[in-house]
Design a protein around this motif. Structure first.
Motif, PDB file in Angstrom:
ATOM      1  N   GLN A   2       0.852  -1.196   0.000  1.00 30.88           N
ATOM      2  CA  GLN A   2       0.000   0.000   0.000  1.00 30.88           C
ATOM      3  C   GLN A   2       0.884   1.240   0.000  1.00 30.88           C
ATOM      4  O   GLN A   2       1.938   1.254   0.646  1.00 30.88           O
ATOM      5  CB  GLN A   2      -0.914   0.020   1.237  1.00 30.88           C
ATOM      6  CG  GLN A   2      -1.995  -1.048   1.234  1.00 30.88           C
ATOM      7  CD  GLN A   2      -1.450  -2.414   1.599  1.00 30.88           C
ATOM      8  OE1 GLN A   2      -0.740  -2.565   2.578  1.00 30.88           O
ATOM      9  NE2 GLN A   2      -1.788  -3.432   0.797  1.00 30.88           N
ATOM     10  N   LEU A   3       0.422   2.258  -0.710  1.00 33.41           N
ATOM     11  CA  LEU A   3       1.214   3.471  -0.879  1.00 33.41           C
ATOM     12  C   LEU A   3       0.433   4.686  -0.401  1.00 33.41           C
ATOM     13  O   LEU A   3      -0.779   4.789  -0.635  1.00 33.41           O
ATOM     14  CB  LEU A   3       1.597   3.657  -2.351  1.00 33.41           C
ATOM     15  CG  LEU A   3       2.354   2.505  -3.002  1.00 33.41           C
ATOM     16  CD1 LEU A   3       2.517   2.757  -4.494  1.00 33.41           C
ATOM     17  CD2 LEU A   3       3.709   2.307  -2.345  1.00 33.41           C
ATOM     18  N   GLN A   4       1.144   5.612   0.234  1.00 34.16           N
ATOM     19  CA  GLN A   4       0.538   6.847   0.724  1.00 34.16           C
ATOM     20  C   GLN A   4       1.425   8.017   0.306  1.00 34.16           C
ATOM     21  O   GLN A   4       2.541   8.155   0.809  1.00 34.16           O
ATOM     22  CB  GLN A   4       0.407   6.808   2.244  1.00 34.16           C
ATOM     23  CG  GLN A   4      -0.178   8.062   2.865  1.00 34.16           C
ATOM     24  CD  GLN A   4      -1.690   8.097   2.800  1.00 34.16           C
ATOM     25  OE1 GLN A   4      -2.338   7.067   2.788  1.00 34.16           O
ATOM     26  NE2 GLN A   4      -2.241   9.285   2.747  1.00 34.16           N
ATOM     27  N   ALA A   5       0.914   8.833  -0.604  1.00 32.80           N
ATOM     28  CA  ALA A   5       1.666   9.994  -1.078  1.00 32.80           C
ATOM     29  C   ALA A   5       1.348  11.218  -0.237  1.00 32.80           C
ATOM     30  O   ALA A   5       0.223  11.381   0.246  1.00 32.80           O
ATOM     31  CB  ALA A   5       1.340  10.263  -2.540  1.00 32.80           C
ATOM     32  N   SER A   6       2.340  12.075  -0.089  1.00 35.89           N
ATOM     33  CA  SER A   6       2.157  13.318   0.667  1.00 35.89           C
ATOM     34  C   SER A   6       3.167  14.350   0.197  1.00 35.89           C
ATOM     35  O   SER A   6       4.107  14.029  -0.544  1.00 35.89           O
ATOM     36  CB  SER A   6       2.308  13.060   2.164  1.00 35.89           C
ATOM     37  OG  SER A   6       3.617  12.596   2.460  1.00 35.89           O
ATOM     38  N   GLY A   7       2.983  15.592   0.656  1.00 35.27           N
ATOM     39  CA  GLY A   7       3.965  16.631   0.388  1.00 35.27           C
ATOM     40  C   GLY A   7       3.556  17.656  -0.645  1.00 35.27           C
ATOM     41  O   GLY A   7       4.289  18.620  -0.880  1.00 35.27           O
ATOM     42  N   GLY A   8       2.423  17.456  -1.282  1.00 28.33           N
ATOM     43  CA  GLY A   8       1.977  18.429  -2.254  1.00 28.33           C
ATOM     44  C   GLY A   8       1.589  19.741  -1.607  1.00 28.33           C
ATOM     45  O   GLY A   8       1.466  19.837  -0.386  1.00 28.33           O
ATOM     46  N   GLY A   9       1.397  20.749  -2.430  1.00 25.81           N
ATOM     47  CA  GLY A   9       1.010  22.050  -1.907  1.00 25.81           C
ATOM     48  C   GLY A   9       1.101  23.111  -2.970  1.00 25.81           C
ATOM     49  O   GLY A   9       1.270  22.816  -4.156  1.00 25.81           O
ATOM     50  N   LEU A  10       1.008  24.351  -2.534  1.00 26.22           N
ATOM     51  CA  LEU A  10       1.079  25.504  -3.424  1.00 26.22           C
ATOM     52  C   LEU A  10       2.468  26.123  -3.319  1.00 26.22           C
ATOM     53  O   LEU A  10       2.968  26.380  -2.222  1.00 26.22           O
ATOM     54  CB  LEU A  10       0.018  26.533  -3.024  1.00 26.22           C
ATOM     55  CG  LEU A  10       0.071  27.888  -3.727  1.00 26.22           C
ATOM     56  CD1 LEU A  10      -0.189  27.725  -5.218  1.00 26.22           C
ATOM     57  CD2 LEU A  10      -0.935  28.840  -3.098  1.00 26.22           C
ATOM     58  N   VAL A  11       3.075  26.353  -4.468  1.00 20.36           N
ATOM     59  CA  VAL A  11       4.406  26.933  -4.504  1.00 20.36           C
ATOM     60  C   VAL A  11       4.487  27.904  -5.675  1.00 20.36           C
ATOM     61  O   VAL A  11       3.797  27.718  -6.680  1.00 20.36           O
ATOM     62  CB  VAL A  11       5.481  25.821  -4.617  1.00 20.36           C
ATOM     63  CG1 VAL A  11       5.345  25.064  -5.916  1.00 20.36           C
ATOM     64  CG2 VAL A  11       6.880  26.376  -4.440  1.00 20.36           C
ATOM     65  N   GLN A  12       5.306  28.909  -5.532  1.00 20.09           N
ATOM     66  CA  GLN A  12       5.509  29.841  -6.625  1.00 20.09           C
ATOM     67  C   GLN A  12       6.436  29.240  -7.677  1.00 20.09           C
ATOM     68  O   GLN A  12       7.285  28.386  -7.352  1.00 20.09           O
ATOM     69  CB  GLN A  12       6.109  31.148  -6.106  1.00 20.09           C
ATOM     70  CG  GLN A  12       5.145  32.014  -5.324  1.00 20.09           C
ATOM     71  CD  GLN A  12       5.726  33.380  -5.000  1.00 20.09           C
ATOM     72  OE1 GLN A  12       6.936  33.511  -4.795  1.00 20.09           O
ATOM     73  NE2 GLN A  12       4.871  34.395  -4.963  1.00 20.09           N
ATOM     74  N   ALA A  13       6.290  29.689  -8.891  1.00 19.95           N
ATOM     75  CA  ALA A  13       7.195  29.251  -9.952  1.00 19.95           C
ATOM     76  C   ALA A  13       8.633  29.526  -9.541  1.00 19.95           C
ATOM     77  O   ALA A  13       8.942  30.591  -9.002  1.00 19.95           O
ATOM     78  CB  ALA A  13       6.862  29.966 -11.259  1.00 19.95           C
ATOM     79  N   GLY A  14       9.490  28.543  -9.793  1.00 20.02           N
ATOM     80  CA  GLY A  14      10.872  28.647  -9.370  1.00 20.02           C
ATOM     81  C   GLY A  14      11.149  28.037  -8.015  1.00 20.02           C
ATOM     82  O   GLY A  14      12.318  27.858  -7.631  1.00 20.02           O
ATOM     83  N   GLY A  15      10.102  27.718  -7.288  1.00 21.70           N
ATOM     84  CA  GLY A  15      10.247  27.156  -5.963  1.00 21.70           C
ATOM     85  C   GLY A  15      10.444  25.655  -5.978  1.00 21.70           C
ATOM     86  O   GLY A  15      10.591  25.038  -7.040  1.00 21.70           O
ATOM     87  N   SER A  16      10.434  25.082  -4.785  1.00 21.91           N
ATOM     88  CA  SER A  16      10.713  23.657  -4.618  1.00 21.91           C
ATOM     89  C   SER A  16       9.683  23.002  -3.708  1.00 21.91           C
ATOM     90  O   SER A  16       9.097  23.645  -2.837  1.00 21.91           O
ATOM     91  CB  SER A  16      12.104  23.442  -3.995  1.00 21.91           C
ATOM     92  OG  SER A  16      13.125  23.964  -4.812  1.00 21.91           O
TER      93      SER A  16
END
Length: 125
Positions: A2-16
Motif C-alpha cells: 500500500q502506498l501513501q503519497a504526501s507533500g503536495g502544496g502551493l508553490v511559486q514558480a521557481g520554488g521547490s
C-alpha cells in the motif's frame, strides 16, 4: 504493498517541493517505484522511476535536471525532490509500485499494480 503519497502544496514558480510516498504491507526493496502526474483533462504521464535497489533511475525529459527521485528502503519511503518548478508542473502526483516491471516498461503506467492516492501540486506564476 500500500502506498501513501504526501507533500503536495502551493508553490511559486521557481520554488521547490519534496513529495514523499510511504509504503506498507510488502517488502519495499523488491519493488520498483515511480511517480506519475496528471493535470486536469490530461492523461497521466510518467515523471520518474527508481529500481528496487536504487541502481536504476529514469526521468521524463521534461523534468530532467530539475527533479530528483530517491528512496530509503530502511524507511520504506520514496521521495521526489522538485526544484525550479514551473506552472506546467502543476498536477496531481501519484506514486506507483511494481515488483515485476521491466526496465523498458518503467514509464508505462499500466505496468504498475499498486498506486497511492495522489497529492496535488499547484504552481503559481
Amino acid at each position: 504493498v500500500q502506498l501513501q503519497a504526501s507533500g503536495g502544496g502551493l508553490v511559486q514558480a521557481g520554488g521547490s517541493l519534496r513529495l514523499s510516498c510511504a509504503a506498507s504491507g510488502g517488502n519495499f526493496r523488491r519493488y520498483s517505484v515511480a511517480w506519475f502526474r496528471q493535470a486536469p483533462e490530461m492523461d497521466r504521464k510518467f515523471v520518474a522511476a527508481i529500481k528496487g535497489n536504487g541502481g536504476g533511475i529514469y526521468y521524463a525529459d521534461s523534468v530532467k535536471g530539475r527533479f530528483t527521485i530517491s528512496r530509503d528502503n530502511t524507511k520504506n519511503t520514496m521521495y521526489l525532490q522538485m526544484n525550479s518548478l514551473r506552472p506546467d508542473d502543476a498536477a496531481v502526483y501519484f506514486c506507483a509500485a511494481s515488483s515485476s516491471v521491466i526496465n523498458s516498461n518503467l514509464a508505462n503506467q499500466h505496468a504498475y499494480a499498486n498506486w497511492g492516492q495522489g497529492t496535488l501540486v499547484t504552481v503559481s506564476s
